[in-house]
Scaffold this active site. Structure first.
Site, mmCIF file in Angstrom:
data_model
loop_
_atom_site.group_PDB
_atom_site.id
_atom_site.type_symbol
_atom_site.label_atom_id
_atom_site.label_comp_id
_atom_site.label_asym_id
_atom_site.label_seq_id
_atom_site.Cartn_x
_atom_site.Cartn_y
_atom_site.Cartn_z
ATOM 1 N N TYR A 40 0.865 -1.177 0.266
ATOM 2 C CA TYR A 40 -0.059 -0.099 -0.099
ATOM 3 C C TYR A 40 0.998 1.318 0.010
ATOM 4 O O TYR A 40 1.973 1.279 0.844
ATOM 5 C CB TYR A 40 -0.963 -0.015 1.292
ATOM 6 C CG TYR A 40 -2.161 -1.092 1.263
ATOM 7 C CD1 TYR A 40 -2.866 -0.797 0.080
ATOM 8 C CD2 TYR A 40 -2.267 -1.829 2.263
ATOM 9 C CE1 TYR A 40 -3.922 -1.876 -0.095
ATOM 10 C CE2 TYR A 40 -3.282 -2.944 2.382
ATOM 11 C CZ TYR A 40 -4.098 -2.986 1.021
ATOM 12 O OH TYR A 40 -5.224 -3.167 1.037
ATOM 13 N N ASP A 68 -6.449 -0.290 -5.734
ATOM 14 C CA ASP A 68 -8.066 -0.341 -5.627
ATOM 15 C C ASP A 68 -8.504 0.153 -4.235
ATOM 16 O O ASP A 68 -9.763 -0.062 -4.192
ATOM 17 C CB ASP A 68 -8.651 -1.697 -6.113
ATOM 18 C CG ASP A 68 -8.086 -2.768 -5.283
ATOM 19 O OD1 ASP A 68 -7.726 -2.460 -4.268
ATOM 20 O OD2 ASP A 68 -8.346 -3.944 -5.897
ATOM 21 N N HIS A 158 -10.538 -6.671 -5.404
ATOM 22 C CA HIS A 158 -10.093 -6.758 -4.021
ATOM 23 C C HIS A 158 -11.176 -7.899 -3.050
ATOM 24 O O HIS A 158 -11.262 -7.746 -2.086
ATOM 25 C CB HIS A 158 -10.295 -5.187 -3.310
ATOM 26 C CG HIS A 158 -9.231 -5.142 -2.174
ATOM 27 N ND1 HIS A 158 -8.142 -4.439 -2.437
ATOM 28 C CD2 HIS A 158 -9.088 -5.612 -0.878
ATOM 29 C CE1 HIS A 158 -7.418 -4.347 -1.323
ATOM 30 N NE2 HIS A 158 -7.937 -5.124 -0.305
HETATM 31 C C1 LIG Z 1 -8.985 -11.231 5.011
HETATM 32 C C2 LIG Z 1 -8.475 -10.599 3.692
HETATM 33 C C3 LIG Z 1 -7.578 -9.332 3.705
HETATM 34 C C4 LIG Z 1 -7.049 -8.951 2.560
HETATM 35 N N1 LIG Z 1 -6.149 -7.871 2.759
HETATM 36 C C5 LIG Z 1 -5.885 -7.425 1.255
HETATM 37 C C6 LIG Z 1 -4.496 -6.383 1.290
HETATM 38 O O1 LIG Z 1 -4.203 -5.863 2.612
HETATM 39 N N2 LIG Z 1 -4.161 -5.714 0.346
HETATM 40 C C7 LIG Z 1 -4.422 -6.199 -0.753
HETATM 41 O O2 LIG Z 1 -4.182 -5.804 -1.960
HETATM 42 N N3 LIG Z 1 -5.482 -7.222 -1.054
HETATM 43 C C8 LIG Z 1 -6.069 -7.631 0.198
HETATM 44 N N4 LIG Z 1 -7.160 -8.612 0.267
HETATM 45 C C9 LIG Z 1 -7.555 -9.072 -1.190
HETATM 46 C C10 LIG Z 1 -6.854 -10.242 -1.907
HETATM 47 O O3 LIG Z 1 -5.390 -9.856 -2.035
HETATM 48 C C11 LIG Z 1 -7.424 -10.644 -3.033
HETATM 49 O O4 LIG Z 1 -7.276 -9.643 -3.855
HETATM 50 C C12 LIG Z 1 -8.732 -11.310 -3.158
HETATM 51 O O5 LIG Z 1 -8.782 -11.852 -1.763
HETATM 52 C C13 LIG Z 1 -8.968 -12.258 -4.038
HETATM 53 O O6 LIG Z 1 -10.439 -12.593 -4.046
HETATM 54 P P1 LIG Z 1 -10.835 -14.033 -3.405
HETATM 55 O O7 LIG Z 1 -10.747 -13.912 -1.751
HETATM 56 O O8 LIG Z 1 -12.310 -14.205 -3.811
HETATM 57 O O9 LIG Z 1 -10.031 -15.033 -3.855
HETATM 58 C C14 LIG Z 1 -7.396 -9.220 1.218
HETATM 59 C C15 LIG Z 1 -8.531 -10.108 1.066
HETATM 60 C C16 LIG Z 1 -8.954 -10.889 2.272
HETATM 61 C C17 LIG Z 1 -10.006 -12.124 2.270
#
Ligand SMILES: Cc1cc2nc3c(=O)[nH]c(=O)nc-3n(C[C@H](O)[C@H](O)[C@H](O)COP(=O)(O)O)c2cc1C
Length: 264
Positions: A40, A68, A158
């Site tokens: 980030y 995003d 995301h």
């Molecule tokens: C609990 C959780 C925390 C996440 N934290 C971040 C984060 O800190 N930074 C980020 O770029 N994406 C974050 N994401 C999004 C994931 O990187 C990813 O884009 C997304 O989970 C993919 O979709 P899916 O959960 O359906 O597989 C997070 C997702 C979850 C479930």
């Protein structure tokens, strides 16, 4: 990290994590596939530079810049659980410096809400690490990322966690492929897709539509919560079995996928 090594997949280290960057990296094995840092962009460029230098020193192979969620979406469950807290200026500065998730309503302490393409150029001026833009949502931005010589884009909403109703990666994929082809840029930048990848058939569909690789979020969280490292290993094995079976059923013997070739 250990499960990624067992199953030969990339592990993207989160910027906000329950374990420290060094602790996570200490779990790498000698034959670890590439590890990338999801980053980030902090309002303080000093903090960002320190993160970049730590990656270079530690041999992290790429930076995935999340674009995003420079500002928070309306997360009603977080609100109900009172996760959003108002912090004093001193606490916010401290949180920003340590890269924690502390935030004030409508903003994130550790993120620059003014994030834009100039920041990507700034990264390129600071480091030779490959840059991945995470959270691309349209063809125009894919073209801009390719023109700026970014190594990859992640089409993502995301995990449906930030902007309500934003399109999933797989929905955006055909538009992105078409836009890149129209500019003669298809193949110049790698395309990854995440969001809702739950079955081998999801992986095959993404690849058939032009993706180089897919990402997994919640499946890793759920497997880890239920069975720890073994759970993630098994989850990845199931996906591989399903992918192989899906390929057999549609008569495909080989995937011409160059996933993470840019980074080897
Ligand atoms: C609990 C959780 C925390 C996440 N934290 C971040 C984060 O800190 N930074 C980020 O770029 N994406 C974050 N994401 C999004 C994931 O990187 C990813 O884009 C997304 O989970 C993919 O979709 P899916 O959960 O359906 O597989 C997070 C997702 C979850 C479930």
């Amino acid at each position: 990290m250990r499960a990624a090594a067992s199953e030969g997949v990339v592990f993207m280290i989160p910027n906000l994590s329950s374990k420290s960057f060094d602790t996570i990296l200490s779990a790498r094995s000698p034959d670890q596939p590439p590890s990338w840092l999801q980053i980030y962009v902090n309002p303080s460029k000093e903090v960002v530079l320190a993160q970049i230098r730590a990656c270079e020193t530690q041999g992290v192979q790429a930076l995935a810049i999340t674009v995003d969620s420079a500002v928070p979406g309306k997360r009603e469950r977080d609100q109900r659980n009172k996760i959003a807290v108002t912090l004093g200026a001193a606490k916010l500065a401290e949180a920003a410096a340590s890269g924690t998730s502390a935030r004030k309503p409508g903003n994130y302490a550790n993120r620059d809400p003014g994030l834009n393409w100039e920041d990507i150029k700034w990264f390129q001026a600071q480091t030779k690490l490959p840059l991945i833009i995470k959270g691309v949502q349209c063809g125009e931005d894919a073209v801009l990322a390719a023109k700026l010589n970014c190594q990859a884009i992640i089409l993502s909403n995301h995990g449906g966690r930030n902007l309500d109703t934003s399109r999933s990666g797989i929905e955006v994929l055909p538009e992105v492929v078409e836009a890149l082809k129209a500019e003669g840029l298809f193949g110049k930048i790698e395309i990854y897709v995440d969001g809702g990848v739950r079955r081998g058939t999801d992986i095959l569909k993404a690849i058939a539509l032009g993706a180089n690789a897919v990402g997994l979020g919640k499946p890793a969280v759920y497997s880890m919560s239920a069975y720890g490292e073994k759970g993630i290993v098994r989850m990845l094995q199931i996906l591989k079995e399903e992918l192989t079976q899906a390929m057999q059923l549609v008569g495909v013997s080989k995937l011409k996928v160059n996933y993470f070739t840019t980074f080897q």
